[in-house]
Design an enzyme around this catalytic site. Structure first.
Site, mmCIF file in Angstrom:
data_model
loop_
_atom_site.group_PDB
_atom_site.id
_atom_site.type_symbol
_atom_site.label_atom_id
_atom_site.label_comp_id
_atom_site.label_asym_id
_atom_site.label_seq_id
_atom_site.Cartn_x
_atom_site.Cartn_y
_atom_site.Cartn_z
ATOM 1 C CG ASP A 175 -39.917 -25.294 15.242
ATOM 2 O OD1 ASP A 175 -40.267 -24.209 14.750
ATOM 3 O OD2 ASP A 175 -40.227 -25.637 16.401
HETATM 4 C C1 LIG Z 1 -32.822 -17.462 18.324
HETATM 5 C C2 LIG Z 1 -32.741 -17.029 16.886
HETATM 6 C C3 LIG Z 1 -33.739 -17.346 15.969
HETATM 7 N N1 LIG Z 1 -33.662 -16.937 14.672
HETATM 8 C C4 LIG Z 1 -34.729 -17.255 13.702
HETATM 9 C C5 LIG Z 1 -34.516 -18.554 12.941
HETATM 10 C C6 LIG Z 1 -35.892 -18.865 12.444
HETATM 11 O O1 LIG Z 1 -36.087 -18.228 11.180
HETATM 12 C C7 LIG Z 1 -36.812 -18.211 13.490
HETATM 13 C C8 LIG Z 1 -37.522 -19.249 14.320
HETATM 14 O O2 LIG Z 1 -38.746 -19.530 13.780
HETATM 15 P P1 LIG Z 1 -39.121 -20.899 13.085
HETATM 16 O O3 LIG Z 1 -40.580 -21.095 13.328
HETATM 17 O O4 LIG Z 1 -38.186 -21.995 13.489
HETATM 18 O O5 LIG Z 1 -38.842 -20.643 11.520
HETATM 19 P P2 LIG Z 1 -39.523 -19.611 10.523
HETATM 20 O O6 LIG Z 1 -40.993 -19.462 10.810
HETATM 21 O O7 LIG Z 1 -38.691 -18.367 10.454
HETATM 22 O O8 LIG Z 1 -39.348 -20.339 9.127
HETATM 23 P P3 LIG Z 1 -40.008 -21.741 8.642
HETATM 24 O O9 LIG Z 1 -40.963 -22.232 9.697
HETATM 25 O O10 LIG Z 1 -40.711 -21.406 7.352
HETATM 26 O O11 LIG Z 1 -38.825 -22.649 8.439
HETATM 27 O O12 LIG Z 1 -35.985 -17.430 14.329
HETATM 28 C C9 LIG Z 1 -32.572 -16.184 14.229
HETATM 29 O O13 LIG Z 1 -32.513 -15.794 13.056
HETATM 30 N N2 LIG Z 1 -31.568 -15.886 15.108
HETATM 31 C C10 LIG Z 1 -31.590 -16.261 16.422
HETATM 32 O O14 LIG Z 1 -30.644 -15.957 17.178
#
Ligand SMILES: Cc1cn([C@H]2C[C@H](O)[C@@H](COP(=O)(O)OP(=O)(O)OP(=O)(O)O)O2)c(=O)[nH]c1=O
Length: 185
Positions: free
Chosen positions: A68
């Site tokens: 997360d």
């Molecule tokens: C800050 C930041 C976040 N992110 C993304 C990563 C995660 O996919 C998302 C954060 O949300 P999360 O809730 O951590 O993850 P998710 O819902 O995409 O996937 P899952 O719960 O199924 O594992 O934001 C980036 O791609 N680049 C960035 O710079």
């Protein structure tokens, strides 16, 4: 040992595959908690554990990885924006300032042993006016990302510098994940 990534995030998939790990993907149905009264690192790890647990329960023969990522500013976590207005409000808040990105990871091994850890990265944003935010949104989709930005998608338009790991901001501190998987249990 069978490995399952309990995540719908394409970034996590990409990072783990690049590290040479062979794994399956099962998207976790778990609901995240966004409770500002829980310390950031605890909150990220707890959410990672909820995601891993929901998949491990029916895959007891595998090591299941949950993760997360939260953006933390002004004592509050920013998750994914609700819509484009919310995304714009998030970038207005982040512009010209520094914030912390925390990625919590949980690995549940066959037999039920749980390993949790997190990594923190400080991200310093450039000052952002409305035109720059619009330009950024033409190049990157903010809606599926914590804090409404992807450092890997035209990040140079919005990010001045970071202290810590780039992959942790993208969603997975891969070196530590590989270390924990190798140590096994
Ligand atoms: C800050 C930041 C976040 N992110 C993304 C990563 C995660 O996919 C998302 C954060 O949300 P999360 O809730 O951590 O993850 P998710 O819902 O995409 O996937 P899952 O719960 O199924 O594992 O934001 C980036 O791609 N680049 C960035 O710079």
């Amino acid at each position: 040992m069978k490995i399952i990534l309990a995540s719908g995030s394409p970034r996590r998939r990409e990072l783990l595959a690049e590290a040479g790990v062979l794994f399956e993907v099962i998207v976790s149905p778990a609901e995240e908690i966004h409770d500002a009264s829980i310390p950031l690192s605890e909150l990220c790890e707890k959410n990672a554990e909820l995601k891993a647990e929901a998949v491990a329960v029916s895959n007891a023969d595998a090591a299941v990885i949950g993760a997360d990522t939260l953006v933390w500013i002004d004592g509050e976590p920013l998750g994914k924006p609700k819509d484009m207005d919310d995304a714009r409000a998030m970038l207005r808040k982040l512009g010209g300032r520094s914030h912390t990105v925390c990625t919590g990871v949980c690995v549940i091994f066959p037999g039920g042993v749980v390993r949790r850890f997190h990594d923190l990265t400080a991200v310093h944003f450039l000052p952002l006016d409305e035109a720059r935010i619009s330009e950024y949104f033409e190049k990157a989709n903010p809606l599926d990302k914590a804090g409404a930005y992807g450092i890997q998608e035209s990040g140079e338009l919005i990010v001045d510098r970071i202290e810590g790991a780039f992959d942790n901001v993208m969603g997975l501190p891969v070196a530590k994940v590989v270390e924990v998987l190798k140590a096994g249990f």
